[in-house]
Design an enzyme around this catalytic site. Structure first.
Site, PDB file in Angstrom:
ATOM      1  N   LYS A 133     106.562 144.603 -19.154  1.00 55.12           N
ATOM      2  CA  LYS A 133     106.037 143.271 -19.485  1.00 55.12           C
ATOM      3  C   LYS A 133     104.699 143.159 -18.770  1.00 55.12           C
ATOM      4  CE  LYS A 133     105.407 139.371 -18.717  1.00 55.12           C
ATOM      5  NZ  LYS A 133     104.016 138.858 -18.721  1.00 55.12           N
ATOM      6  N   PRO A 134     103.587 143.433 -19.492  1.00 57.72           N
ATOM      7  CA  PRO A 134     102.270 143.317 -18.841  1.00 57.72           C
ATOM      8  C   PRO A 134     101.875 141.850 -18.688  1.00 57.72           C
ATOM      9  CG  PRO A 134     102.014 143.960 -21.149  1.00 57.72           C
ATOM     10  CD  PRO A 134     103.499 143.833 -20.905  1.00 57.72           C
ATOM     11  N   SER A 135     100.825 141.613 -17.924  1.00 56.51           N
ATOM     12  CA  SER A 135     100.348 140.234 -17.736  1.00 56.51           C
ATOM     13  C   SER A 135      99.852 139.649 -19.056  1.00 56.51           C
ATOM     14  CB  SER A 135      99.211 140.218 -16.720  1.00 56.51           C
ATOM     15  OG  SER A 135      98.543 138.979 -16.785  1.00 56.51           O
ATOM     16  N   CYS A 148      94.712 143.699  -4.561  1.00 58.06           N
ATOM     17  CA  CYS A 148      95.774 143.265  -3.642  1.00 58.06           C
ATOM     18  C   CYS A 148      95.400 143.560  -2.201  1.00 58.06           C
ATOM     19  CB  CYS A 148      97.093 143.922  -4.018  1.00 58.06           C
ATOM     20  SG  CYS A 148      96.978 145.706  -4.129  1.00 58.06           S
ATOM     21  N   GLU A 153      95.615 133.452  -0.163  1.00 58.79           N
ATOM     22  CA  GLU A 153      94.921 134.502  -0.914  1.00 58.79           C
ATOM     23  C   GLU A 153      93.978 133.860  -1.945  1.00 58.79           C
ATOM     24  OE1 GLU A 153      97.260 136.771  -3.768  1.00 58.79           O
ATOM     25  OE2 GLU A 153      96.318 138.614  -3.047  1.00 58.79           O
ATOM     26  N   PRO A 205     100.625 142.963 -13.132  1.00 55.14           N
ATOM     27  CA  PRO A 205      99.613 141.891 -13.073  1.00 55.14           C
ATOM     28  C   PRO A 205      98.378 142.243 -13.909  1.00 55.14           C
ATOM     29  CG  PRO A 205      99.336 143.321 -11.193  1.00 55.14           C
ATOM     30  CD  PRO A 205     100.401 143.958 -12.060  1.00 55.14           C
ATOM     31  N   GLU A 254     105.751 144.092  -5.047  1.00 55.72           N
ATOM     32  CA  GLU A 254     104.406 144.345  -4.503  1.00 55.72           C
ATOM     33  C   GLU A 254     103.615 143.061  -4.706  1.00 55.72           C
ATOM     34  OE1 GLU A 254     103.404 146.985  -3.039  1.00 55.72           O
ATOM     35  OE2 GLU A 254     104.887 148.487  -3.603  1.00 55.72           O
ATOM     36  N   LEU A 255     103.404 142.316  -3.627  1.00 55.14           N
ATOM     37  CA  LEU A 255     102.858 140.957  -3.796  1.00 55.14           C
ATOM     38  C   LEU A 255     101.455 140.831  -3.195  1.00 55.14           C
ATOM     39  CD1 LEU A 255     106.249 139.163  -3.064  1.00 55.14           C
ATOM     40  CD2 LEU A 255     105.387 140.112  -5.215  1.00 55.14           C
ATOM     41  N   ASP A 288      89.531 142.785 -21.513  1.00 58.93           N
ATOM     42  CA  ASP A 288      90.669 141.957 -21.138  1.00 58.93           C
ATOM     43  C   ASP A 288      90.485 141.285 -19.785  1.00 58.93           C
ATOM     44  OD1 ASP A 288      92.833 141.463 -22.636  1.00 58.93           O
ATOM     45  OD2 ASP A 288      94.056 143.100 -21.870  1.00 58.93           O
TER      46      ASP A 288
HETATM   47  P1  NAD Z   1     101.545 136.662 -11.350  1.00 56.79           P
HETATM   48  O1  NAD Z   1     102.661 136.590 -10.356  1.00 56.79           O
HETATM   49  O2  NAD Z   1     101.019 135.411 -11.903  1.00 56.79           O
HETATM   50  O3  NAD Z   1     101.983 137.548 -12.605  1.00 56.79           O
HETATM   51  C1  NAD Z   1     102.384 138.904 -12.462  1.00 56.79           C
HETATM   52  C2  NAD Z   1     103.310 139.252 -13.614  1.00 56.79           C
HETATM   53  O4  NAD Z   1     104.535 138.547 -13.442  1.00 56.79           O
HETATM   54  C3  NAD Z   1     102.786 138.848 -14.991  1.00 56.79           C
HETATM   55  O5  NAD Z   1     103.138 139.837 -15.924  1.00 56.79           O
HETATM   56  C4  NAD Z   1     103.533 137.554 -15.260  1.00 56.79           C
HETATM   57  O6  NAD Z   1     103.674 137.258 -16.618  1.00 56.79           O
HETATM   58  C5  NAD Z   1     104.876 137.871 -14.621  1.00 56.79           C
HETATM   59  N1  NAD Z   1     105.683 136.706 -14.246  1.00 56.79           N
HETATM   60  C6  NAD Z   1     105.252 135.501 -13.819  1.00 56.79           C
HETATM   61  N2  NAD Z   1     106.312 134.694 -13.583  1.00 56.79           N
HETATM   62  C7  NAD Z   1     107.424 135.414 -13.844  1.00 56.79           C
HETATM   63  C8  NAD Z   1     108.814 135.129 -13.790  1.00 56.79           C
HETATM   64  N3  NAD Z   1     109.292 133.932 -13.446  1.00 56.79           N
HETATM   65  N4  NAD Z   1     109.682 136.117 -14.109  1.00 56.79           N
HETATM   66  C9  NAD Z   1     109.229 137.342 -14.476  1.00 56.79           C
HETATM   67  N5  NAD Z   1     107.926 137.647 -14.575  1.00 56.79           N
HETATM   68  C10 NAD Z   1     107.024 136.707 -14.252  1.00 56.79           C
HETATM   69  O7  NAD Z   1     100.409 137.534 -10.655  1.00 56.79           O
HETATM   70  P2  NAD Z   1      98.949 137.855 -11.252  1.00 56.79           P
HETATM   71  O8  NAD Z   1      98.123 136.627 -11.113  1.00 56.79           O
HETATM   72  O9  NAD Z   1      99.058 138.523 -12.569  1.00 56.79           O
HETATM   73  O10 NAD Z   1      98.437 138.977 -10.240  1.00 56.79           O
HETATM   74  C11 NAD Z   1      97.725 138.691  -9.091  1.00 56.79           C
HETATM   75  C12 NAD Z   1      98.619 138.831  -7.870  1.00 56.79           C
HETATM   76  O11 NAD Z   1      99.137 140.172  -7.838  1.00 56.79           O
HETATM   77  C13 NAD Z   1      97.864 138.659  -6.578  1.00 56.79           C
HETATM   78  O12 NAD Z   1      98.635 137.888  -5.697  1.00 56.79           O
HETATM   79  C14 NAD Z   1      97.738 140.091  -6.048  1.00 56.79           C
HETATM   80  O13 NAD Z   1      97.590 140.185  -4.660  1.00 56.79           O
HETATM   81  C15 NAD Z   1      98.998 140.696  -6.530  1.00 56.79           C
HETATM   82  N6  NAD Z   1      98.887 142.163  -6.578  1.00 56.79           N
HETATM   83  C16 NAD Z   1      99.596 142.909  -5.674  1.00 56.79           C
HETATM   84  C17 NAD Z   1      99.482 144.307  -5.668  1.00 56.79           C
HETATM   85  C18 NAD Z   1     100.268 145.141  -4.682  1.00 56.79           C
HETATM   86  O14 NAD Z   1     100.328 146.360  -4.837  1.00 56.79           O
HETATM   87  N7  NAD Z   1     100.867 144.552  -3.675  1.00 56.79           N
HETATM   88  C19 NAD Z   1      98.654 144.939  -6.598  1.00 56.79           C
HETATM   89  C20 NAD Z   1      97.942 144.139  -7.497  1.00 56.79           C
HETATM   90  C21 NAD Z   1      98.070 142.752  -7.491  1.00 56.79           C
END
Ligand code: NAD
Length: 495
Positions: free
Chosen positions: A177-179, A286, A387, A152, A252-253, A92
C-alpha cells in the site's frame, strides 16, 4: 494524463467503486495522473491472491534456489530499466531527478544482497542444533505468508525495496500500500515485476488512503506481518491494529535527529555533512539532521558559513540538473512547513536564513520553500520538539560535552545522530550515550544493505536491512527427530 490501476495477481484492476485520487505535480501545481482509490474489497482481493500464491502457487513450493533465481531476474530487469521509473517518482513527489536517479540506479543491489542472504540462511538452518542421546533438533526458518507493506511518499521505491527484497527472499508474498501522495513509481515498478520471472500473485499493489486501504490491509486475517514506514501518528494506528490481530509489526517512524558539532571538528567536512543532512531532499528524509547542537566558541562562524552556502541555492524544475532546491512533495505539506516556520518566529527563534515560500521563475506555481535556518532556539520550542520534515535547521549552543549529549537526547525520537569531532575517544564515548538507532561520526546519511536501520523511542521498533533482515521476515520452527525408542513415562508398577 495517466490513470493507474491496482496490480492484483499479475493483472491491472480498476478499484472497487471506481474512485480515483488526483496526483498533483508539486513543481507545477498541475494534476498529472490519477491513482486508484482502493478500499477493503480491493485489499481483500489482493491479500487472497497473495495467500493463494503462497499456499497453492509455485512460490510456496519453489526451492530456495528457484526463489532466489526469480528475485535475481527482477534485479536484472531493474538494473537495465530503472531509468523508466524516474519520471513517475519526480512528478509524484517533486524530488530532484538526480537524487531519484542515484537511488534507482542502486535498486537492484538490495534485491541481490538479500537473495544472497537467504542462501546463507538455508545452509545455516540445516545445521544440527542439539544432539543428545536418542534425539536431535534443528531450527528451520519459515516464511510468515502474506506481508502487508505500507510505505511513505518521500522515497517510495527505495524504501519499498528495503522491505520487499528481504520479505520475498524469505519466501513471503506481499501486498503493498504505497502513499496516496506518491503511488506512481510503485505502480510502474509492479509492471517491471510482471516482466520478471516472479510468479503472479507474489507481488500486489493497492493504492488508496491510509484508513481506507492501509488499515484493512493490516486488519485482514490472512496478513501475517506488517512492515510500515511513515509518521508516528500512522505508526501508532498500525501498531494498534497489528496488536489486535496479534501479528508482528516493524515500524520505521519519524525523527528529530541531532548533529553534535565540536570546535575541534574538520569544519569544511562538518559543514558539508550538516548541509546535506538537512537540505538534501529538502529535509524530507527520515534521518534529516534537523537539530544542530554546536559548541559555543564556533557558533557564529558555523552559522555564517551555513548561510553563505544555502541562501543562494537555485530553486526550479526538478528535472533540470542545475536545480539545487526542488519543491516540497505536496501542498498540504508546504502549508505545514510554513506554519511551523511561523510558529518558530512567534516563539522567539531568530530566522537568519530563508523562512518563506519561494516562486522560481520557471516553476512559479510549485510548492517551494527557502532553505531556512533558525538560531536562538530553545528546547521548549515546537521547532526543537516536532518533526518538520522540511528544509528547516534549528541551531542551539552548548558549552560542554555533557550538555551536548543532554540536548541531543532531549527528544521523543531516536532515529539518527551525527557527531563531528577529531577526538575519537570522545566520539566513541558519545556513541554509548546517544539514544538513536544510527550514529554517524564525521559523516552523515549513508545507507547500505549490511547496516540495520531503525529507531529508538518514538522513531519505532524493529530494524530494516542488515544481517538479520531476511530472518526478520521468517518464523523459527524447531524440529525434533527421535533416534531411539521413547521410554514409557508410566511403567506398570504393582500397588
Ligand atoms: P504517513 O504516516 O502519513 O503515511 C505513511 C503510509 O501509511 C501511507 O501509505 C499512508 O497511507 C499509510 N497510513 C496512514 N494511516 C494509516 C492507517 N491508519 N493504517 C494503515 N496505513 C496508514 O507518513 P508520510 O507522511 O507518508 O511519511 C512521512 C513520515 O515518514 C515522516 O514522519 C518520516 O520521518 C517518516 N519516514 C521514516 C523513515 C524511517 O526509515 N524511519 C523513512 C522515511 C520516512
Amino acid at each position: 494524463m495517466r490513470h493507474y490501476k491496482n496490480f492484483i495477481n499479475g493483472g491491472w484492476c480498476a478499484p472497487n467503486g471506481g474512485k480515483e485520487i488526483e496526483s498533483i505535480d508539486p513543481a507545477t501545481g498541475d494534476v498529472w495522473a490519477f491513482f486508484p482509490r482502493g478500499n477493503d474489497v480491493d485489499v481483500a482481493k489482493a491479500v487472497e491472491a497473495a495467500h493463494l500464491a503462497y499456499t497453492q502457487g509455485k512460490w510456496g513450493s519453489f526451492s530456495v534456489q528457484q526463489r532466489v533465481d526469480c528475485i535475481l531476474s527482477l534485479a536484472d530487469v531493474l538494473e537495465h530499466r530503472w531509468s523508466e521509473l524516474v519520471e513517475a517518482e519526480v512528478r509524484d513527489n517533486g524530488k530532484r531527478a538526480s537524487e531519484v536517479e542515484a537511488q534507482f540506479a542502486g535498486l537492484h543491489t538490495w534485491f541481490r544482497y538479500f537473495a544472497e542472504q537467504m542462501l546463507d540462511i538455508e545452509s545455516e538452518s540445516q545445521q544440527l542444533n542439539n544432539q543428545t542421546q536418542g534425539v536431535s533438533s534443528t531450527a528451520h526458518y519459515s516464511p510468515f505468508g502474506v506481508i502487508g507493506v505500507i510505505t511513505p511518499w518521500n522515497s517510495p521505491l527505495m524504501i519499498l525495496a528495503w522491505k520487499i527484497a528481504p520479505a520475498l527472499a524469505a519466501g513471503n508474498t506481499v501486498v503493498i500500500k504505497p502513499s496516496e501522495h506518491a503511488s506512481a513509481s510503485t505502480l510502474e515498478f509492479a509492471q517491471l515485476c510482471a516482466e520478471s520471472s516472479i510468479p503472479a500473485g507474489v507481488i500486489n499493489v493497492i493504492s488508496g488512503l491510509g484508513q481506507e486501504a492501509g488499515e484493512p490491509l493490516v486488519k485482514h486475517p490472512l496478513t501475517r506481518k506488517v512492515t510500515f514506514t511513515g509518521s508516528d501518528f500512522g505508526g501508532r494506528k498500525v501498531a494498534e491494529a497489528a496488536a489486535s490481530g496479534i501479528i508482528p509489526a516493524t515500524l520505521e517512524l519519524g525523527g528529530k535527529s541531532p548533529q553534535l558539532l565540536f570546535a575541534d571538528a574538520d569544519m569544511d567536512n562538518a559543514i558539508n555533512g550538516i548541509i546535506s543532512g538537512i537540505f538534501l531532499s529538502n529535509g524530507q528524509s527520515c534521518v534529516a539532521g534537523s537539530r544542530l547542537i554546536v559548541e559555543d566558541s564556533i557558533h557564529d562562524e558555523v552559522v555564517k558559513k551555513i548561510i553563505e552556502r544555502v541562501s543562494y541555492l537555485k530553486a526550479g524544475d526538478p528535472f533540470d540538473p542545475k536545480t539545487q532546491v526542488a519543491p516540497l512533495a505536496n501542498e498540504m505539506h508546504l502549508l505545514k512547513v510554513l506554519s511551523m516556520i511561523a510558529d518558530a518566529k512567534n516563539q522567539g527563534a531568530i530566522c537568519v536564513c530563508g523562512g518563506a515560500q519561494q516562486y522560481p521563475r520557471d516553476r512559479p506555481n510549485g510548492f517551494y520553500v527557502q532553505p531556512t535556518v533558525f538560531t536562538e532556539v530553545t528546547p521548549n520550542m515546537t521547532l526543537w520538539r516536532e518533526e518538520v520534515f522540511g528544509p528547516v535547521l534549528a541551531v542551539i549552543r552548548f558549552s560542554d560535552e555533557a550538555e551536548a549529549v543532554r540536548l541531543a537526547n532531549d527528544t521523543d525520537y531516536g532515529l539518527a545522530a551525527g557527531i563531528w569531532t577529531k577526538d575519537e575517544t570522545r566520539a566513541q564515548r558519545i556513541v554509548q550515550q546517544i539514544q538513536a538507532g544510527t550514529v554517524y561520526i564525521n559523516h552523515y546519511r549513508s545507507v547500505d544493505p549490511g547496516s540495520p536501520i531503525g529507531g529508538f523511542k518514538l522513531s519505532g521498533y524493529g530494524r530494516e536491512l542488515g544481517p538479520h533482515a531476511v530472518k526478520d521476515f521468517m518464523q523459527v520452527k524447531s524440529v525434533w527427530l527421535g533416534t531411539a525408542p521413547c521410554s514409557d513415562p508410566f511403567p506398570l508398577t504393582k500397588h
